[in-house]
Design a protein around this motif. Structure first.
Motif, PDB file in Angstrom:
ATOM      1  N   HIS A  28       0.581  -1.186  -0.211  1.00  0.00           N
ATOM      2  CA  HIS A  28       0.082  -0.036  -0.165  1.00  0.00           C
ATOM      3  C   HIS A  28       0.982   1.164   0.013  1.00  0.00           C
ATOM      4  N   MET A  32      -3.411  -2.616   5.471  1.00  0.00           N
ATOM      5  CA  MET A  32      -4.184  -1.654   5.926  1.00  0.00           C
ATOM      6  C   MET A  32      -6.209  -2.181   5.378  1.00  0.00           C
ATOM      7  N   ASP A  33      -5.986  -3.033   4.199  1.00  0.00           N
ATOM      8  CA  ASP A  33      -7.482  -3.141   4.033  1.00  0.00           C
ATOM      9  C   ASP A  33      -8.608  -4.613   4.652  1.00  0.00           C
ATOM     10  N   HIS A  62     -12.496  -5.590   2.064  1.00  0.00           N
ATOM     11  CA  HIS A  62     -11.985  -4.050   1.688  1.00  0.00           C
ATOM     12  C   HIS A  62     -11.596  -4.521   0.300  1.00  0.00           C
ATOM     13  N   HIS A  74      -6.836   3.312  -4.307  1.00  0.00           N
ATOM     14  CA  HIS A  74      -5.874   1.966  -3.698  1.00  0.00           C
ATOM     15  C   HIS A  74      -4.885   2.666  -3.166  1.00  0.00           C
ATOM     16  N   GLU A  95      -8.095   5.637   1.120  1.00  0.00           N
ATOM     17  CA  GLU A  95      -7.589   4.510   2.193  1.00  0.00           C
ATOM     18  C   GLU A  95      -6.815   5.286   3.032  1.00  0.00           C
TER      19      GLU A  95
HETATM   20 ZN    ZN Z   1      -6.095  -1.634   0.478  1.00  0.00          ZN
END
Ligand code: ZN
Length: 247
Positions: free
Chosen positions: A31, A39-40, A112, A189, A194
């Motif tokens: 990321h 993160m996701d 996500h 992304h 995010e």
């Molecule tokens: Zn992400």
């Protein structure tokens, strides 16, 4: 409640009261230079923790090992972990089948990663959707025997279906950010959207000193991120979780 901390009497209560059971489903993926690879998945975990402050929910231990893909960056030195959908589906089927055996009938995987075209699907969510269907068919055949659907006890199936009853709702897969958020919050992304979510939910996952090290087009807007914008996204996500995670 976190499932791993629950006692059997608490599990029986959650089953009896049909609490939603939520699986944070995600990946480990590059990321940018400024943000953590989790993160996701962290976005799902942290919003579910906020949800738990307000509503009854069972939160399963998160599953981080989805199909990140190497579309963003090759793995060498970047941190992306890729386990393909064909490998994920058998795991997911065993997991969901086991949860059905325990007695849960209100199971939801929340993801996500790669959800901007959720209706069509991407490898991780498609694998877990398939897994849910496979587990439900297998469970019903074990519980009721082959021919269960054709038996007389199911004669009101279509009437019940019209009223909202459906065995196949026992396991569902949802995007963390619903399509209704399109145009109201940035889908990206590792960009402003995010990064702002992480600043609001998990600031230790962002290092502002690293913005200047980013080279990818997709990270160009990250330096404009703010916790305030992230809070707006979190509020929309929380409203959606209240819709999909009901007892
Ligand atoms: Zn992400």
């Amino acid at each position: 409640m976190r499932y791993e901390l629950m006692l059997p009497h608490q599990i029986r209560k959650a089953i009896a009261e049909n609490w939603p059971v939520a699986l944070p489903l995600g990946v480990l993926e590059y990321h940018g230079e400024h943000m953590a690879v989790g993160m996701d998945t962290l976005a799902v975990i942290k919003t579910l923790e906020l949800f738990e402050n307000e509503r009854d929910v069972v939160i399963l231990p998160p599953f981080y090992y989805g199909a990140a893909s190497y579309a963003v960056a090759p793995p060498e030195g970047s941190g992306s972990v890729q386990v393909g959908g064909n490998q994920l589906a058998p795991f997911g089927e065993e997991l969901f089948y086991s949860l059905l055996r325990i007695g849960f009938r209100n199971i939801h995987a929340i993801i996500h990663h790669q959800t901007e075209n959720f209706a069509a699907g991407m490898p991780t969510d498609l694998a877990f959707k398939t897994a849910g269907r496979q587990a439900i068919f297998r469970f019903l055949e074990k519980q009721r025997g082959e021919g269960w659907w054709g038996s007389e006890t199911m004669a009101d199936y279509y009437a019940g279906h019209a009223a909202g009853e459906n065995f196949f709702n026992w396991v569902q897969v949802h995007p963390l950010m619903p399509a209704a958020m399109n145009g109201k919050y940035p889908f990206d992304h590792a960009g402003i959207g995010e990064t702002s979510l992480m600043l609001a939910l998990c600031p230790e996952a962002v290092d502002a000193d690293r913005f200047a090290d980013n080279k990818g087009w997709y990270t160009a807007s990250a330096k404009e991120a703010s916790a305030e914008l992230g809070e707006e996204g979190v509020a929309m996500i929380m409203a959606n979780l209240k819709q999909i995670l009901q007892s």
